[in-house]
Design a protein around this motif. Structure first.
Motif, PDB file in Angstrom:
ATOM      1  N   CYS A  97     -23.941   8.306  11.702  1.00 50.60           N
ATOM      2  CA  CYS A  97     -22.942   7.311  12.107  1.00 50.60           C
ATOM      3  C   CYS A  97     -22.335   7.742  13.429  1.00 50.60           C
ATOM      4  CB  CYS A  97     -21.854   7.190  11.037  1.00 50.60           C
ATOM      5  SG  CYS A  97     -22.466   6.464   9.507  1.00 50.60           S
ATOM      6  N   ALA A  99     -21.405   5.244  15.671  1.00 55.37           N
ATOM      7  CA  ALA A  99     -20.657   4.094  16.198  1.00 55.37           C
ATOM      8  C   ALA A  99     -19.170   4.401  16.280  1.00 55.37           C
ATOM      9  CB  ALA A  99     -20.880   2.874  15.309  1.00 55.37           C
ATOM     10  N   PRO A 130     -13.405  -1.326   6.921  1.00 52.33           N
ATOM     11  CA  PRO A 130     -14.095  -0.382   6.023  1.00 52.33           C
ATOM     12  C   PRO A 130     -14.599   0.817   6.822  1.00 52.33           C
ATOM     13  CG  PRO A 130     -15.515  -2.267   6.501  1.00 52.33           C
ATOM     14  CD  PRO A 130     -14.158  -2.576   7.096  1.00 52.33           C
ATOM     15  N   LEU A 133     -19.041   5.415   7.480  1.00 47.12           N
ATOM     16  CA  LEU A 133     -19.482   6.789   7.205  1.00 47.12           C
ATOM     17  C   LEU A 133     -19.063   7.227   5.801  1.00 47.12           C
ATOM     18  CD1 LEU A 133     -20.618   9.563   8.044  1.00 47.12           C
ATOM     19  CD2 LEU A 133     -18.427  10.022   9.176  1.00 47.12           C
ATOM     20  N   PHE A 150     -19.816  11.596  13.513  1.00 47.82           N
ATOM     21  CA  PHE A 150     -19.318  12.099  14.791  1.00 47.82           C
ATOM     22  C   PHE A 150     -17.801  12.117  14.722  1.00 47.82           C
ATOM     23  CE2 PHE A 150     -22.587  12.525  18.138  1.00 47.82           C
ATOM     24  CZ  PHE A 150     -23.703  12.230  17.372  1.00 47.82           C
ATOM     25  N   LYS A 164     -12.219  16.065   8.883  1.00 47.48           N
ATOM     26  CA  LYS A 164     -13.021  14.847   8.758  1.00 47.48           C
ATOM     27  C   LYS A 164     -14.236  15.060   7.861  1.00 47.48           C
ATOM     28  CE  LYS A 164     -12.092  12.404  12.121  1.00 47.48           C
ATOM     29  NZ  LYS A 164     -11.921  11.881  13.481  1.00 47.48           N
TER      30      LYS A 164
HETATM   31  O1  C5P Z   1     -12.159   8.540  11.425  1.00 48.50           O
HETATM   32  P1  C5P Z   1     -12.924   8.544  12.690  1.00 48.50           P
HETATM   33  O2  C5P Z   1     -13.127   7.185  13.265  1.00 48.50           O
HETATM   34  O3  C5P Z   1     -12.414   9.507  13.712  1.00 48.50           O
HETATM   35  O4  C5P Z   1     -14.349   9.106  12.254  1.00 48.50           O
HETATM   36  C1  C5P Z   1     -15.431   9.072  13.113  1.00 48.50           C
HETATM   37  C2  C5P Z   1     -16.704   9.001  12.332  1.00 48.50           C
HETATM   38  O5  C5P Z   1     -16.601   8.041  11.293  1.00 48.50           O
HETATM   39  C3  C5P Z   1     -17.868   8.546  13.172  1.00 48.50           C
HETATM   40  O6  C5P Z   1     -19.046   9.094  12.629  1.00 48.50           O
HETATM   41  C4  C5P Z   1     -17.831   7.037  12.985  1.00 48.50           C
HETATM   42  O7  C5P Z   1     -19.091   6.451  13.227  1.00 48.50           O
HETATM   43  C5  C5P Z   1     -17.433   6.933  11.537  1.00 48.50           C
HETATM   44  N1  C5P Z   1     -16.656   5.729  11.191  1.00 48.50           N
HETATM   45  C6  C5P Z   1     -17.246   4.722  10.457  1.00 48.50           C
HETATM   46  N2  C5P Z   1     -16.510   3.619  10.091  1.00 48.50           N
HETATM   47  C7  C5P Z   1     -15.218   3.521  10.452  1.00 48.50           C
HETATM   48  C8  C5P Z   1     -14.616   4.528  11.199  1.00 48.50           C
HETATM   49  C9  C5P Z   1     -15.351   5.627  11.565  1.00 48.50           C
HETATM   50  O8  C5P Z   1     -18.438   4.834  10.128  1.00 48.50           O
HETATM   51  N3  C5P Z   1     -14.535   2.439  10.090  1.00 48.50           N
END
Ligand code: C5P
Length: 230
Positions: A97, A99, A130, A133, A150, A164
């Motif tokens: 993930c 994005a 939602p 990850l 990430f 995280k």
């Molecule tokens: O919580 P944060 O956004 O900092 O976490 C980053 C990680 O979580 C990344 O791998 C990002 O792709 C994923 N993420 C996700 N869905 C979200 C928020 C973050 O997959 N809504």
């Protein structure tokens, strides 16, 4: 030629920003270019993986040899990611993930363009999106064997990244510093730490995003290599 190390493995990669509509002509977005996520998809494919790239709106070309599903919103990205990960043939082996999913969407996007009026600017009520990850990391038969996230932080990168890893339930976190001046957002280089469960964080040198992706894909391949020792 030797078989490619990820031949027969299925990978799902998310990349790019999401756009969350305010009305038909406006949206909330972020500065993600998708360069790192697209490079990861390309690098996994180069090692032989069958890759589905779920991409938010980006200006990048599709990476070669990769199936690309284009989405706009976080809700669409989640649905596409779940569909790509969970197939009748079983879960994908790998999810990455990368994005930059918008944390919030406008709770109720307007069906028509919001007009300026005598009452002043509108108030946007936001709803939480939602977490893709965390959703893909949920334990169960549909969980990919390796889930990688990430973490983009502007300070205390390792501390936040370790938190995280625990909170999201993924296996690895690639942590990078996106503080102003690092040039990471939209730039071609990245300096990351790789955090794995139960292992000391690895600091990687400053590399091109392509090289970070290749090194990450190789690390992934190593964990799937039956001949490699744990
Ligand atoms: O919580 P944060 O956004 O900092 O976490 C980053 C990680 O979580 C990344 O791998 C990002 O792709 C994923 N993420 C996700 N869905 C979200 C928020 C973050 O997959 N809504």
């Amino acid at each position: 030629a030797a078989p490619k190390p990820l031949a027969g493995r299925r990978a799902v990669v998310t990349s790019g920003p999401t756009h969350e509509p305010i009305d038909p002509v406006r949206y909330i977005a972020n500065r993600s270019s998708g360069k790192q996520g697209h490079a990861v998809a390309a690098a996994l494919a180069a090692l032989g993986a069958d890759v589905t790239l779920i991409s938010g709106p980006v200006t990048l070309a599709d990476p070669p040899g990769v199936r690309v599903v284009r989405v706009e919103t976080a809700a669409e990205m989640l649905a596409a990611s779940l569909a790509a990960v969970q197939t009748p043939a079983g879960p994908a082996d790998i999810a990455v993930c990368a994005a930059a999913v918008a944390d919030w969407r406008v709770a109720t996007a307007a069906g028509d363009k919001v007009k300026k009026g005598p009452d002043g600017p509108p108030t946007l009520a936001l709803a939480e999106n939602p977490d893709i990850l965390a959703t893909l990391s949920q334990p169960g038969p549909r969980r990919p064997r390796l889930v990688v996230g990430f973490a983009a932080e502007t300070r205390d990168v390792l501390t936040y990244a370790a938190a995280k890893l625990a909170k999201k339930g993924c296996d690895w976190i690639v942590a990078n510093d996106v503080a102003t001046g690092t040039g990471t957002f939209g730039g071609d280089d990245n300096q990351v730490h790789l955090l794995r469960r139960d292992a000391a964080p690895e600091a990687w040198p400053r590399l091109s995003k392509t090289a970070v992706a290749q090194r990450l894909a190789q690390a992934i391949a190593d964990t799937f290599d039956p001949s490699a020792t744990a």
